[in-house]
Write a protein that holds these residues in place. Structure first.
Motif, PDB file in Angstrom:
ATOM      1  N   ALA A  15       0.647  -1.226  -0.174  1.00 49.05           N
ATOM      2  CA  ALA A  15       0.026   0.101  -0.010  1.00 49.05           C
ATOM      3  C   ALA A  15       0.965   1.272   0.053  1.00 49.05           C
ATOM      4  O   ALA A  15       1.489   1.422   1.096  1.00 49.05           O
ATOM      5  N   PHE A  16       0.863   2.004  -1.015  1.00 53.95           N
ATOM      6  CA  PHE A  16       1.664   3.175  -1.196  1.00 53.95           C
ATOM      7  C   PHE A  16       0.501   4.354  -0.927  1.00 53.95           C
ATOM      8  O   PHE A  16      -0.336   4.680  -1.257  1.00 53.95           O
ATOM      9  N   MET A  17       1.143   5.021   0.519  1.00 57.02           N
ATOM     10  CA  MET A  17       0.219   6.075   0.659  1.00 57.02           C
ATOM     11  C   MET A  17       0.671   7.364   0.230  1.00 57.02           C
ATOM     12  O   MET A  17       1.671   7.972   0.916  1.00 57.02           O
ATOM     13  N   GLY A  18       0.032   7.946  -0.618  1.00 61.72           N
ATOM     14  CA  GLY A  18       0.672   9.319  -1.206  1.00 61.72           C
ATOM     15  C   GLY A  18       0.322   9.414  -2.702  1.00 61.72           C
ATOM     16  O   GLY A  18      -0.763   8.752  -3.154  1.00 61.72           O
ATOM     17  N   ASP A  19       0.827  10.504  -3.112  1.00 63.32           N
ATOM     18  CA  ASP A  19       0.403  10.811  -4.593  1.00 63.32           C
ATOM     19  C   ASP A  19       1.398  10.247  -5.592  1.00 63.32           C
ATOM     20  O   ASP A  19       2.190   9.334  -5.384  1.00 63.32           O
ATOM     21  N   ALA A  20       1.176  10.308  -6.781  1.00 59.22           N
ATOM     22  CA  ALA A  20       1.763   9.752  -8.090  1.00 59.22           C
ATOM     23  C   ALA A  20       3.352  10.449  -8.146  1.00 59.22           C
ATOM     24  O   ALA A  20       3.704  10.844  -9.192  1.00 59.22           O
ATOM     25  N   THR A  21       4.247   9.895  -7.200  1.00 59.59           N
ATOM     26  CA  THR A  21       5.798  10.370  -7.359  1.00 59.59           C
ATOM     27  C   THR A  21       6.484   9.632  -8.152  1.00 59.59           C
ATOM     28  O   THR A  21       5.978   8.464  -8.626  1.00 59.59           O
ATOM     29  N   ILE A  24      -3.221   4.544  -2.327  1.00 57.40           N
ATOM     30  CA  ILE A  24      -3.981   4.961  -1.575  1.00 57.40           C
ATOM     31  C   ILE A  24      -3.821   6.439  -1.358  1.00 57.40           C
ATOM     32  O   ILE A  24      -2.936   6.887  -0.527  1.00 57.40           O
ATOM     33  N   GLY A  25      -4.795   7.231  -1.566  1.00 53.30           N
ATOM     34  CA  GLY A  25      -4.777   8.546  -1.688  1.00 53.30           C
ATOM     35  C   GLY A  25      -5.903   9.436  -2.263  1.00 53.30           C
ATOM     36  O   GLY A  25      -6.855   8.626  -2.975  1.00 53.30           O
ATOM     37  N   PRO A  26      -6.046  10.862  -2.299  1.00 56.80           N
ATOM     38  CA  PRO A  26      -7.144  11.532  -2.942  1.00 56.80           C
ATOM     39  C   PRO A  26      -7.247  11.316  -4.478  1.00 56.80           C
ATOM     40  O   PRO A  26      -6.071  11.070  -5.000  1.00 56.80           O
TER      41      PRO A  26
END
Length: 348
Positions: free
Chosen positions: A171-177, A197-199
């Motif tokens: 689960a990557f918590m954040g934006d598309a870096t 998983i993020g907005p």
């Protein structure tokens, strides 16, 4: 008359391999790198690392600041018997007084491998097109492959009991870096599940999802891009990264408002993950933004093992990408040169 280079690195290498993205490698190739990492880490633990980079040099171009990438490559070169040269943007003429292509050609005549942390994927690509030694992407605006190798190795070291790497979901918590993109493609290439998983505003772009789809067809992996925080219950690995980077400071407040508090990694959030879940973070960590200090220091956190494994990864990278080009002189040839040079020195 054009004279050939005397470089021991050999300017006419066959099948020259660069490291731009982990997506360029097969699962078997990744497994080979992981096995080499295991052997080198065991050797380091016993203070018995063979000098597999002896008399070799890595030229390190850094347009951006770095802690882990710079220190790990410099330390890796030293441990393997070689040398690292740090080249900041103020040290060389990259793209200003000298073209990127010419820089690559010159460094190839003096170094055995080039590491590049650039502010543009285009710059990294140009380096590979003109270099005659392997180029390793130390992070650009698109990919971060050296981080990925350390990440997979860390997951492998801390597998939940009875599970294999291909049983895991991250689960990557954040934006598309660049880290998120790299992790998506690396996981789906290897056969590891992945969830961002993020907005919704900060979800992965379609071009990367199409690449992940192709990977999944071959590996059998699965991925999901979602806003639903409850999906963390299906994940054995929780991965944190900053919600903004240095080039996004004008968006900082907007981004923090979008991600906080729902997507912050806390002790409570970790308790919602799959049993025995581990916590990774590529660092640096912004305390009380994307992660709390309590979570980062929790028993489930392997973030600092992960950071140490940047060194493990860099040792393997230096060896993996240069070993086939090593030109070992025969004892007779070495003696010949020593005699010739000593004879000359006696006349000085």
């Amino acid at each position: 008359m054009k004279k050939p280079s005397s470089s021991a690195t050999d300017l006419n290498k066959k099948e020259l391999k660069h490291m731009l993205t982990m997506n360029d490698f097969t699962k078997a190739e990744i497994d080979s790198m992981l096995e080499l990492m295991t052997l080198l880490k065991d050797a380091r633990r016993d203070n018995a690392i063979p000098e597999l980079f002896k008399n070799k040099t890595v030229g390190m171009i850094f347009e951006a600041g770095s802690t882990r990438t710079r220190v790990s490559f410099e330390a890796a070169a030293t441990l393997l018997g070689g040398h690292a040269i740090f080249l900041s943007k103020s040290d060389i003429h990259l793209g200003s007084k000298e073209t990127v292509e010419d820089t690559a050609r010159v460094l190839s005549r003096m170094c055995d491998l080039i590491v590049a942390r650039t502010n543009s994927g285009e710059t990294t690509q140009k380096l590979t097109e003109s270099a005659t030694v392997p180029v390793v992407n130390g992070l650009d605006t698109v990919y971060h492959p050296t981080q990925m190798l350390a990440d997979i190795f860390t997951m492998m070291e801390h597998l939940p009991e009875g599970k294999m790497l291909t049983d895991l979901t991250v689960a990557f918590m954040g934006d598309a870096t660049d880290v998120c993109r790299s992790l998506l493609l690396t996981c789906t290439k290897y056969g590891i599940g992945f969830k961002q998983i993020g907005p919704k505003k900060y979800h992965m772009e379609e071009e990367w999802l199409r690449m992940a789809d192709e990977n999944c067809k071959k590996s059998g992996a699965h991925y999901e891009i979602t806003e639903d925080i409850s999906k963390i219950s299906e994940c054995e690995v929780v991965y944190g990264d900053s919600f903004y980077w240095t080039t996004q400071m004008d968006e900082k407040e907007e981004r923090l408002a979008a991600f906080m508090p729902d997507y912050v990694i806390t002790e409570e959030l970790m308790q919602s993950a799959a049993p025995g879940a581990m916590l990774l973070h590529c660092l640096p960590a912004n305390d009380k933004e994307e992660i709390t200090r309590e979570a980062l220091e929790g028993d489930y956190s392997v973030a600092f093992d992960q950071a140490e494994n940047r060194l493990t990864a860099q040792m393997a990278i230096l060896v993996y990408f240069t070993h086939r080009y090593i030109k070992e002189p025969s004892e007779e040839l070495a003696d010949k040169h020593q005699r010739n040079i000593r004879s000359f020195m006696e006349k000085l």
